[in-house]
Design an enzyme around this catalytic site. Structure first.
Site, PDB file in Angstrom:
ATOM      1  CB  SER A  17      -0.991  -0.006   1.167  1.00  0.00           C
ATOM      2  OG  SER A  17      -0.326   0.143   2.397  1.00  0.00           O
ATOM      3  CG  ASN A  18       3.586   2.647   2.965  1.00  0.00           C
ATOM      4  OD1 ASN A  18       3.380   3.814   3.260  1.00  0.00           O
ATOM      5  ND2 ASN A  18       3.370   1.643   3.812  1.00  0.00           N
ATOM      6  CG  MET A  94       8.504  -8.137   5.261  1.00  0.00           C
ATOM      7  SD  MET A  94       8.276  -6.850   6.489  1.00  0.00           S
ATOM      8  CE  MET A  94       8.122  -7.868   7.938  1.00  0.00           C
ATOM      9  NE  ARG A  95      16.032 -11.005   2.062  1.00  0.00           N
ATOM     10  CZ  ARG A  95      16.732 -12.036   2.526  1.00  0.00           C
ATOM     11  NH1 ARG A  95      16.201 -12.850   3.406  1.00  0.00           N
ATOM     12  NH2 ARG A  95      17.971 -12.254   2.120  1.00  0.00           N
ATOM     13  CG  LEU A  97      18.488  -3.007   2.283  1.00  0.00           C
ATOM     14  CD1 LEU A  97      18.647  -1.701   1.515  1.00  0.00           C
ATOM     15  CD2 LEU A  97      17.803  -4.053   1.418  1.00  0.00           C
ATOM     16  CG  HIS A 113       9.634   1.137  11.782  1.00  0.00           C
ATOM     17  ND1 HIS A 113       9.718  -0.225  11.598  1.00  0.00           N
ATOM     18  CD2 HIS A 113       9.393   1.334  13.100  1.00  0.00           C
ATOM     19  CE1 HIS A 113       9.544  -0.830  12.764  1.00  0.00           C
ATOM     20  NE2 HIS A 113       9.352   0.096  13.694  1.00  0.00           N
ATOM     21  CD  GLU A 147      23.232   0.001  14.027  1.00  0.00           C
ATOM     22  OE1 GLU A 147      22.428   0.019  14.970  1.00  0.00           O
ATOM     23  OE2 GLU A 147      24.253   0.700  13.991  1.00  0.00           O
ATOM     24  CG  LEU A 148      15.603  -3.803  11.975  1.00  0.00           C
ATOM     25  CD1 LEU A 148      15.186  -4.192  10.562  1.00  0.00           C
ATOM     26  CD2 LEU A 148      15.215  -4.886  12.972  1.00  0.00           C
TER      27      LEU A 148
HETATM   28  C1  GRF Z   1       3.963  -0.802   6.718  1.00  0.00           C
HETATM   29  O1  GRF Z   1       3.326  -0.725   7.964  1.00  0.00           O
HETATM   30  C2  GRF Z   1       5.365  -0.267   6.789  1.00  0.00           C
HETATM   31  O2  GRF Z   1       5.516   0.764   7.697  1.00  0.00           O
HETATM   32  C3  GRF Z   1       6.148  -1.477   7.244  1.00  0.00           C
HETATM   33  O3  GRF Z   1       5.541  -2.564   6.605  1.00  0.00           O
HETATM   34  C4  GRF Z   1       4.184  -2.251   6.288  1.00  0.00           C
HETATM   35  C5  GRF Z   1       4.025  -2.427   4.813  1.00  0.00           C
HETATM   36  O4  GRF Z   1       2.709  -2.199   4.378  1.00  0.00           O
HETATM   37  N1  GRF Z   1       7.551  -1.319   6.953  1.00  0.00           N
HETATM   38  P1  GRF Z   1       2.440  -2.052   2.829  1.00  0.00           P
HETATM   39  O5  GRF Z   1       3.000  -3.325   2.174  1.00  0.00           O
HETATM   40  O6  GRF Z   1       3.126  -0.822   2.330  1.00  0.00           O
HETATM   41  O7  GRF Z   1       0.952  -1.989   2.700  1.00  0.00           O
END
Ligand code: GRF
Length: 204
Positions: A17-18, A94-95, A97, A113, A147-148
């Site tokens: 969605s972002n 979800m990785r 880098l 985030h 860093e994460l």
């Molecule tokens: C969001 O909450 C973002 O902040 C986090 O992962 C989620 C991703 O959502 N890093 P989307 O895939 O952008 O809908």
């Protein structure tokens, strides 16, 4: 200052969605940029179907097909470079880098985030905030380092917890703000002059 349209690459792992918010802001002219690549490390990411339907150049590079984090990163970066990408937006990617990836695009990788960093880094940030009992949480856009959830902060948006009856409602309220904040932060970086001083981004 004359704006030239920057070439963006977006990395996703899920819903995207972002990514959609960024794509739509590019298409409407709100962002001086074009999305030239969307890469997912997951075949089943719903966001990749949306991006394909939108006619964007998409790639799926499953990390499990590579022997190490860096080998996967090299494939991703190779593809981004081939597309002439100048800025990389992580959007639910979800990785973590590798340092090598980060150094390949110095100060040109952004992440969003769902908390007010440095509070609640890592997974399930909204749930962490809910369980902790904070009055306010929110979202953060930051430059990515090795860093994460750590690099210099570009922008933050606070969200009150109290009006929410459940963690799901809180997630929804934060997500709505994420879409706005990501576009706002990116627009600022692309259209103003700035430099990094320590952990701080200084805009002129
Ligand atoms: C969001 O909450 C973002 O902040 C986090 O992962 C989620 C991703 O959502 N890093 P989307 O895939 O952008 O809908």
């Amino acid at each position: 200052m004359t704006e030239t349209r920057k070439r963006l690459g977006i990395l996703i792992s899920g819903r995207g969605s972002n990514m959609k918010a960024i794509v739509e802001a590019c298409e409407s002219g709100e962002l001086p940029a074009t999305v030239e690549r969307v890469i997912s490390n997951r075949q089943d990411a719903p966001g990749i179907d949306w991006a394909r339907d939108r006619g964007l150049e998409c790639r799926v590079l499953p990390h499990r097909d590579f022997e190490s984090r860096e080998a996967h990163d090299r494939a991703v970066v190779g593809d981004l470079k081939e597309a002439g990408i100048q800025w990389v937006c992580l959007a639910g990617y979800m990785r973590l880098l590798s340092p090598w990836f980060v150094e390949t695009f110095p100060q040109r990788i952004l992440n969003i985030h769902p908390s007010l960093l440095p509070a609640f880094p890592g997974l399930n940030a909204q749930r962490q905030a809910w369980d902790y009992g904070v009055g306010w949480t929110g979202c953060t856009v930051h430059l990515v380092d090795a860093e994460l959830d750590h690099g210099p902060i570009v922008g933050q948006q606070a969200v009150p917890v109290k009006p929410c009856a459940s963690v799901e409602e809180l997630q929804g309220m934060i997500l709505e703000q994420e879409h706005r904040l990501y576009v706002r932060a990116l627009r600022r970086l692309l259209s103003q002059e700035w430099r990094v001083e320590g952990r701080r981004i200084v805009f002129r």
